[in-house]
Design a protein around this motif. Structure first.
Motif, PDB file in Angstrom:
ATOM      1  N   ILE A 193       0.833  -1.197   0.000  1.00  0.00           N
ATOM      2  CA  ILE A 193       0.000   0.000   0.000  1.00  0.00           C
ATOM      3  C   ILE A 193       0.873   1.254   0.000  1.00  0.00           C
ATOM      4  O   ILE A 193       0.607   2.213  -0.745  1.00  0.00           O
ATOM      5  CB  ILE A 193      -0.941  -0.007   1.219  1.00  0.00           C
ATOM      6  N   VAL A 194       1.916   1.259   0.804  1.00  0.00           N
ATOM      7  CA  VAL A 194       2.834   2.400   0.846  1.00  0.00           C
ATOM      8  C   VAL A 194       3.493   2.601  -0.513  1.00  0.00           C
ATOM      9  O   VAL A 194       3.624   3.731  -1.012  1.00  0.00           O
ATOM     10  CB  VAL A 194       3.892   2.206   1.945  1.00  0.00           C
ATOM     11  N   ARG A 228       0.341   2.594  14.151  1.00  0.00           N
ATOM     12  CA  ARG A 228       0.827   3.799  13.449  1.00  0.00           C
ATOM     13  C   ARG A 228       2.345   3.837  13.449  1.00  0.00           C
ATOM     14  O   ARG A 228       2.974   4.236  12.447  1.00  0.00           O
ATOM     15  CB  ARG A 228       0.253   5.049  14.129  1.00  0.00           C
ATOM     16  N   ALA A 229       2.955   3.454  14.568  1.00  0.00           N
ATOM     17  CA  ALA A 229       4.419   3.418  14.631  1.00  0.00           C
ATOM     18  C   ALA A 229       4.982   2.370  13.664  1.00  0.00           C
ATOM     19  O   ALA A 229       6.009   2.590  13.010  1.00  0.00           O
ATOM     20  CB  ALA A 229       4.869   3.126  16.061  1.00  0.00           C
ATOM     21  N   VAL A 235       7.105   2.605   6.030  1.00  0.00           N
ATOM     22  CA  VAL A 235       7.407   3.706   5.118  1.00  0.00           C
ATOM     23  C   VAL A 235       8.919   3.868   4.964  1.00  0.00           C
ATOM     24  O   VAL A 235       9.428   4.046   3.850  1.00  0.00           O
ATOM     25  CB  VAL A 235       6.769   5.025   5.621  1.00  0.00           C
ATOM     26  N   ALA A 236       9.639   3.801   6.083  1.00  0.00           N
ATOM     27  CA  ALA A 236      11.092   3.928   6.028  1.00  0.00           C
ATOM     28  C   ALA A 236      11.715   2.775   5.244  1.00  0.00           C
ATOM     29  O   ALA A 236      12.630   2.979   4.434  1.00  0.00           O
ATOM     30  CB  ALA A 236      11.664   3.974   7.443  1.00  0.00           C
ATOM     31  N   ASP A 242      13.539  -1.802   0.935  1.00  0.00           N
ATOM     32  CA  ASP A 242      13.648  -3.001   1.766  1.00  0.00           C
ATOM     33  C   ASP A 242      12.246  -3.500   2.100  1.00  0.00           C
ATOM     34  O   ASP A 242      11.300  -2.710   2.190  1.00  0.00           O
ATOM     35  CB  ASP A 242      14.404  -2.703   3.071  1.00  0.00           C
ATOM     36  N   ASP A 243      12.122  -4.804   2.305  1.00  0.00           N
ATOM     37  CA  ASP A 243      10.838  -5.395   2.669  1.00  0.00           C
ATOM     38  C   ASP A 243      10.836  -5.642   4.175  1.00  0.00           C
ATOM     39  O   ASP A 243      11.627  -6.449   4.667  1.00  0.00           O
ATOM     40  CB  ASP A 243      10.623  -6.705   1.912  1.00  0.00           C
ATOM     41  N   PRO A 244       9.972  -4.986   4.931  1.00  0.00           N
ATOM     42  CA  PRO A 244       9.983  -5.161   6.389  1.00  0.00           C
ATOM     43  C   PRO A 244       9.642  -6.581   6.805  1.00  0.00           C
ATOM     44  O   PRO A 244      10.153  -7.077   7.812  1.00  0.00           O
ATOM     45  CB  PRO A 244       8.924  -4.162   6.870  1.00  0.00           C
TER      46      PRO A 244
END
Length: 265
Positions: A193-194, A228-229, A235-236, A242-244
């Motif tokens: 989504i981001v 939210r965090a 997003v970063a 990079d894939d979180p």
């Protein structure tokens, strides 16, 4: 044996030759005289194997030290089988498609999204071809154009259908979350989504909507501030390509191995 008597080595087969043999193997399995189990499979029945093989590939990538040196090509071969299998099933559909259509789709997409390599004027595509940030931005821009064109094509088709039935052409905007599999892990869903929002120039809009959701009266009941965090981390991660989900999965795999090695010491 003298130098004159030594056999002249034949030219090595061009890279990719074994892929043609892989296609032949798949054809033989699906042929009327082939394998009965293979005959019964459909896209739907194969779906679970595609998921299983993908996870097995990821296990090797996340923790290569925990597997043998040939583990990755072996697991990728199993994944390739699934791709070839789906392509072979596609030959029996209407309209029919095959492995060459899959390859053509890949080639066309890579050529469109990498004009600095395949464009008519590759030297003019980027100010600095060594700047990875420029390459990522270019990829996002081309993908956004593709998505916009795809949305317009779908809207045009829908408009024609609606006009034919009622004379009215309603607007049906598509969301950034549309088409993302519900089974996808939350971090990976958020990353997609981001990525779509950033590509469409709507990242601020997305984050504003997230702020509103996290400020709802019931946000404390479902951990709105934590969610939210986490979105900020996504997003970063997406911003540096990079894939979180992969990062966390790889960390956990290595952490478990460290704990097991420590226990056995």
């Amino acid at each position: 044996m003298s130098t004159a008597q030594r056999p002249v080595p034949s030219d090595p087969a061009p890279r990719g030759s074994a892929l043609l043999r892989a296609v032949e193997v798949m054809e033989a399995l699906r042929a009327p005289s082939g394998d009965a189990w293979t005959h019964r499979q459909t896209h739907a029945s194969l779906a679970r194997y595609l998921l299983e093989e993908t996870h097995e590939v990821l296990e090797v990538i996340d923790d290569p030290a925990g597997h043998g040196p040939g583990a990755l090509p072996d697991e990728l071969g199993d994944l390739l089988f699934q791709i070839l299998f789906h392509a072979r099933v596609g030959q029996e559909e209407e309209p029919a498609w095959d492995v060459d259509d899959v390859a053509r789709s890949f080639v066309a997409k890579m050529e469109r999204r990498n004009p600095h390599v395949f464009g008519d004027a590759p030297e003019q595509a980027l100010e600095d071809p060594a700047d990875v940030e420029q390459i990522i931005a270019q990829w996002h821009a081309v993908k956004a154009q593709e998505k916009q064109q795809d949305q317009q094509d779908q809207q045009d088709r829908q408009d024609r259908q609606d006009q034919g039935s009622s004379g009215v052409a309603p607007t049906r905007p598509r969301g950034w979350a549309e088409g993302i599999p519900a089974e996808l892990p939350a971090l990976q869903t958020a990353a997609k989504i981001v990525h779509r929002a950033r590509s469409a120039g709507g990242l601020e809009q997305l984050l504003a909507a997230a702020d509103a959701a996290a400020s709802a009266e019931d946000a404390g009941d479902w951990g709105g501030d934590l969610g939210r965090a986490l979105l900020d981390l996504v997003v970063a991660a997406e911003g540096r390509d990079d894939d979180p989900e992969t990062a966390l999965r790889a960390l956990l795999a290595r952490t478990v191995r460290e704990l097991e090695q420590g226990a056995g010491a």
